[in-house]
Design a protein around this motif. Structure first.
Motif, PDB file in Angstrom:
ATOM      1  N   LYS A 153       0.862  -1.124   0.004  1.00  0.00           N
ATOM      2  CA  LYS A 153       0.073   0.164  -0.037  1.00  0.00           C
ATOM      3  C   LYS A 153       0.683   1.118   0.054  1.00  0.00           C
ATOM      4  CE  LYS A 153      -3.675  -2.411   2.522  1.00  0.00           C
ATOM      5  NZ  LYS A 153      -4.223  -2.537   3.919  1.00  0.00           N
ATOM      6  N   PRO A 154       0.810   2.110  -0.967  1.00  0.00           N
ATOM      7  CA  PRO A 154       1.493   3.348  -1.049  1.00  0.00           C
ATOM      8  C   PRO A 154       1.459   4.312   0.026  1.00  0.00           C
ATOM      9  CG  PRO A 154      -0.074   3.282  -2.681  1.00  0.00           C
ATOM     10  CD  PRO A 154      -0.301   2.034  -2.085  1.00  0.00           C
ATOM     11  N   PHE A 155       2.293   4.756   0.750  1.00  0.00           N
ATOM     12  CA  PHE A 155       2.103   5.762   1.763  1.00  0.00           C
ATOM     13  C   PHE A 155       3.331   6.537   1.749  1.00  0.00           C
ATOM     14  CE2 PHE A 155       5.211   4.407   4.855  1.00  0.00           C
ATOM     15  CZ  PHE A 155       5.572   3.065   4.501  1.00  0.00           C
ATOM     16  N   SER A 156       3.137   7.855   2.438  1.00  0.00           N
ATOM     17  CA  SER A 156       4.182   8.830   2.789  1.00  0.00           C
ATOM     18  C   SER A 156       4.323   9.091   4.019  1.00  0.00           C
ATOM     19  CB  SER A 156       4.015   9.940   1.679  1.00  0.00           C
ATOM     20  OG  SER A 156       2.633  10.725   2.237  1.00  0.00           O
ATOM     21  N   LEU A 157       5.247  10.001   4.467  1.00  0.00           N
ATOM     22  CA  LEU A 157       5.485  10.274   6.027  1.00  0.00           C
ATOM     23  C   LEU A 157       5.601  11.677   5.976  1.00  0.00           C
ATOM     24  CD1 LEU A 157       8.365   7.736   7.460  1.00  0.00           C
ATOM     25  CD2 LEU A 157       5.830   7.816   7.776  1.00  0.00           C
ATOM     26  N   VAL A 158       4.796  12.231   6.884  1.00  0.00           N
ATOM     27  CA  VAL A 158       4.934  13.747   7.266  1.00  0.00           C
ATOM     28  C   VAL A 158       5.015  13.835   8.647  1.00  0.00           C
ATOM     29  CG1 VAL A 158       3.435  14.010   5.069  1.00  0.00           C
ATOM     30  CG2 VAL A 158       2.403  13.933   7.641  1.00  0.00           C
ATOM     31  N   LEU A 159       5.410  15.057   9.054  1.00  0.00           N
ATOM     32  CA  LEU A 159       5.378  15.347  10.297  1.00  0.00           C
ATOM     33  C   LEU A 159       3.871  15.469  11.167  1.00  0.00           C
ATOM     34  CD1 LEU A 159       8.242  18.116  10.853  1.00  0.00           C
ATOM     35  CD2 LEU A 159       8.585  15.422  10.771  1.00  0.00           C
ATOM     36  N   GLU A 160       3.996  14.709  12.145  1.00  0.00           N
ATOM     37  CA  GLU A 160       2.656  14.854  12.806  1.00  0.00           C
ATOM     38  C   GLU A 160       2.242  16.480  13.105  1.00  0.00           C
ATOM     39  OE1 GLU A 160      -0.353  14.579  15.981  1.00  0.00           O
ATOM     40  OE2 GLU A 160       1.593  15.309  16.134  1.00  0.00           O
ATOM     41  N   GLU A 161       3.126  16.849  13.570  1.00  0.00           N
ATOM     42  CA  GLU A 161       2.799  18.319  14.171  1.00  0.00           C
ATOM     43  C   GLU A 161       2.175  19.311  13.165  1.00  0.00           C
ATOM     44  OE1 GLU A 161       7.040  19.126  15.267  1.00  0.00           O
ATOM     45  OE2 GLU A 161       6.084  21.102  15.003  1.00  0.00           O
TER      46      GLU A 161
END
Lengths: 101, 101
Positions: A52-60
């Motif tokens: 499953k494609p996903f990306s990471l971002v900063l939660e804040e």
């Protein structure tokens, strides 16, 4: 012994602790990683995102984390959020009442 | 090993993490840079602004960031906003409803 330690630290970047949240903030897990690639692999397993494609971002604030350089410049204990296809970052205050009064 | 480490740190100015937002705040990306020039180059690539003039302001209040000295005096994790021709800084509260109720 000192030499061995020095060499090891050059070869293997120190794994640091991070936190990873789902987009709806319902799941938050701790994980260690020494690189962005390592983290992406571990997140795939942790949150069962195989294929499953996903990306990471900063939660804040939803800042996209796309490069190894930027990842390495972040401190340990950074909280990441996983965004799957169609998901977008939302501030905590808009996310229903789940974490609010 | 110690010598190698010392040399490396002298040669490469320390790159710090920053965040860069588009004028409409729909895209926010993490990037490292060691100078304002470095940041401008990386922003050009990140946001595909080749041959498009743009300036950098502080995301929080639209302060123009035009000199290396001022850039260096800012801390890491500063959030910049990219303003292309015809775009102007707007406070978060005026920017439609995307991050509001």
């Amino acid at each position: 012994t000192q030499q061995l330690v020095s060499k090891a630290s050059v070869k293997a970047p120190r794994a640091r602790p991070y936190r990873v949240s789902t987009a709806d903030r319902s799941v938050r897990k701790g994980v260690t990683a020494c690189s962005l690639e390592d983290l992406l692999h571990k997140v795939q397993d942790l949150l069962m995102l195989k294929d499953k494609p996903f990306s990471l971002v900063l939660e804040e604030d939803g800042t996209a984390v796309e490069t190894e350089e930027y990842f390495q410049a972040l401190g340990g204990n950074t909280v990441f959020m996983v965004l799957q296809k169609g998901q977008r970052w939302q501030p905590l205050s808009e996310q229903g009442t789940q974490y609010q009064l």
